[in-house]
Design an enzyme around this catalytic site. Structure first.
Site, mmCIF file in Angstrom:
data_model
loop_
_atom_site.group_PDB
_atom_site.id
_atom_site.type_symbol
_atom_site.label_atom_id
_atom_site.label_comp_id
_atom_site.label_asym_id
_atom_site.label_seq_id
_atom_site.Cartn_x
_atom_site.Cartn_y
_atom_site.Cartn_z
ATOM 1 N N ASP A 178 -5.182 -6.877 5.884
ATOM 2 C CA ASP A 178 -6.408 -6.185 5.469
ATOM 3 C C ASP A 178 -7.508 -7.222 5.222
ATOM 4 O O ASP A 178 -8.652 -7.079 5.669
ATOM 5 C CB ASP A 178 -6.102 -5.396 4.186
ATOM 6 N N ASP A 216 -10.642 -8.694 8.192
ATOM 7 C CA ASP A 216 -12.064 -8.636 7.832
ATOM 8 C C ASP A 216 -12.698 -10.016 7.865
ATOM 9 O O ASP A 216 -13.837 -10.182 8.293
ATOM 10 C CB ASP A 216 -12.245 -8.026 6.428
ATOM 11 N N ASP A 258 -3.206 -18.217 1.209
ATOM 12 C CA ASP A 258 -4.375 -18.904 0.631
ATOM 13 C C ASP A 258 -4.896 -19.995 1.564
ATOM 14 O O ASP A 258 -6.105 -20.145 1.777
ATOM 15 C CB ASP A 258 -4.066 -19.468 -0.766
ATOM 16 N N LYS A 309 3.281 -15.405 2.054
ATOM 17 C CA LYS A 309 3.175 -16.105 0.767
ATOM 18 C C LYS A 309 4.613 -16.417 0.339
ATOM 19 O O LYS A 309 5.058 -16.070 -0.761
ATOM 20 C CB LYS A 309 2.440 -15.169 -0.210
ATOM 21 N N TYR A 327 0.818 -1.218 0.000
ATOM 22 C CA TYR A 327 0.000 0.000 0.000
ATOM 23 C C TYR A 327 0.853 1.271 0.000
ATOM 24 O O TYR A 327 0.363 2.358 -0.275
ATOM 25 C CB TYR A 327 -0.941 0.028 1.211
#
Ligand code: NAD
Length: 365
Positions: free
Chosen positions: A254, A258, A230, A198, A148
């Site tokens: 992020d 959630d 994943d 990852k 980001y």
């Protein structure tokens, strides 16, 4: 009685939409706690977001930033709404106030607790057999690094082709300081940290994993495990109970925060804390300004009140007061009180009534 005689200041930023409604309830609760524990806390309100654009032409006015700087912590409501949707994205209230605030104060730590108590397991979208005993996950997200904020981040036109590029970048300093927070938090919980990356594909994730392992050497009692992003998304749905502290880079956090949040059943009960190494922080509900229910006395104030509880714990170091808020909320929910969002067609109470019921539980304690 409060033995801590230090005087504190909290900057109150109600913001837009349901922000001012739920903030009113949090302030009511703070008033009761100040009296009960003789706390020396002063609060001062400042404008932020859409309302600040309307009044001052900018979402983060100088007066607000100055007020935050003079305070020991910031309690924020929510920002944005359809009224300001016409603005170009860089001038939108959320983008032009929250992100600069995070960057300015170096809020690299983001904590998002997702707690489902067994008594409320019917709120979770997961099957009852998975959540019958509830769960308690603390998601720790690195907030001011990674993709980001990496440069370059731009669009390029070359050889008749249109490209876009974002950059994922982390250094060991950034990884170490957030990993340390995760291990410290785990010491007060169930001694488990799951780091998500990852690293089968990304170089930054390889560095992330290597660095987290290095930091873990200082915490031999804590069980560290690693899981690919994943797979983590699947395992959390399959068995949230097996997770304790989850540690994530910015983008992964992020998504994962959630996901964990929605497994508790309502966005209206999810607080969040963002702070820096000095413990100075910004505390706010995880949800947005909920324009669909604004002004209807329907919003759930619990996320805002739990954000106040986190502020008292992490910035003001008032653990006892924070615990009292948490247990009063739990009691109120166990008594059966529900706001609209968690009522599922059954009887519900208003925003104000929920605030009042929590106060009753605080006084009874
Ligand atoms: P939202 O979180 O505001 O709303 C999503 C749904 O959740 C809505 O149905 C809403 O009614 C419900 N909801 C949210 N909080 C609730 C509460 N406390 N009690 C009961 N129900 C609640 O997300 P959105 O609709 O995508 O966004 C609305 C506005 O909020 C947008 O302008 C968005 O940019 C902004 N936003 C702000 C923040 C922030 O202030 N940090 C975060 C996310 C979105």
């Amino acid at each position: 009685m409060n033995k801590n005689k230090k005087k504190y200041k909290i900057a109150i930023l109600p913001g837009d939409g349901i922000g001012p409604e739920v903030m009113k309830e949090a302030c009511k609760i703070l008033k009761v706690l100040k009296k009960k524990f003789n706390l020396k806390i002063k609060t001062k309100k400042y404008d932020i977001g859409g309302i600040a654009i309307d009044k001052y032409g900018c979402a983060l006015p100088k007066k607000t930033l100055k007020g935050c700087k003079k305070s020991d912590a910031i309690l924020l409501g929510s920002i944005g709404g359809p009224k300001w949707d016409y603005l170009p994205s860089k001038n939108r209230p959320e983008i032009s106030s929250l992100l600069p605030l995070r960057k300015y104060f170096n809020f690299f730590i983001n904590l998002r607790p997702s707690i489902l108590i067994p008594e409320l397991n019917n709120l979770s979208p997961l099957k009852k057999k998975i959540v019958k005993n509830g769960f308690n996950i603390l998601c720790i997200r690195e907030l001011i690094g990674g993709i980001y904020f990496g440069k370059p981040s731009k669009e390029i036109k070359k050889n008749n082709k249109h490209y876009a590029i974002d950059t994922t970048i982390y250094n060991t300093y950034e990884i170490k300081r957030i990993a340390k927070i995760a291990f410290e938090e785990a010491k007060n919980r169930n001694y488990k940290v799951t780091s998500i990356d990852k690293s089968n594909v990304l170089k930054t994730s390889k560095l992330w994993r290597k660095t987290v392992i290095k930091v873990s050497k200082k915490y031999p009692k804590i069980k560290l495990s690693h899981i690919y992003f994943d797979n983590a998304v699947m395992q959390i749905i399959k068995n949230p109970k097996k997770f304790d502290v989850i540690l994530c880079p910015n983008l992964i956090g992020d998504v994962i925060s959630d996901e964990c949040g929605i497994l508790t059943g309502s966005i209206g009960m999810l607080p969040s804390a963002s702070f820096n190494e000095n413990g100075f922080g910004l505390y706010e509900p995880a949800g947005g300004s909920a324009p669909d229910i604004q002004g209807k006395n329907l919003a759930n104030p619990i996320a805002q009140i739990l954000s106040l509880s986190m502020l008292l714990k992490y910035s003001l170091k008032m653990n006892k007061v924070s615990n009292l808020i948490n247990s009063a909320i739990k009691k109120t929910l166990i008594k059966g009180f529900r706001t609209y969002d968690i009522s599922y067609g059954k009887k519900f109470i208003t925003t104000k009534q929920m605030g009042n019921e929590i106060i009753k539980s605080i006084i009874q304690d």
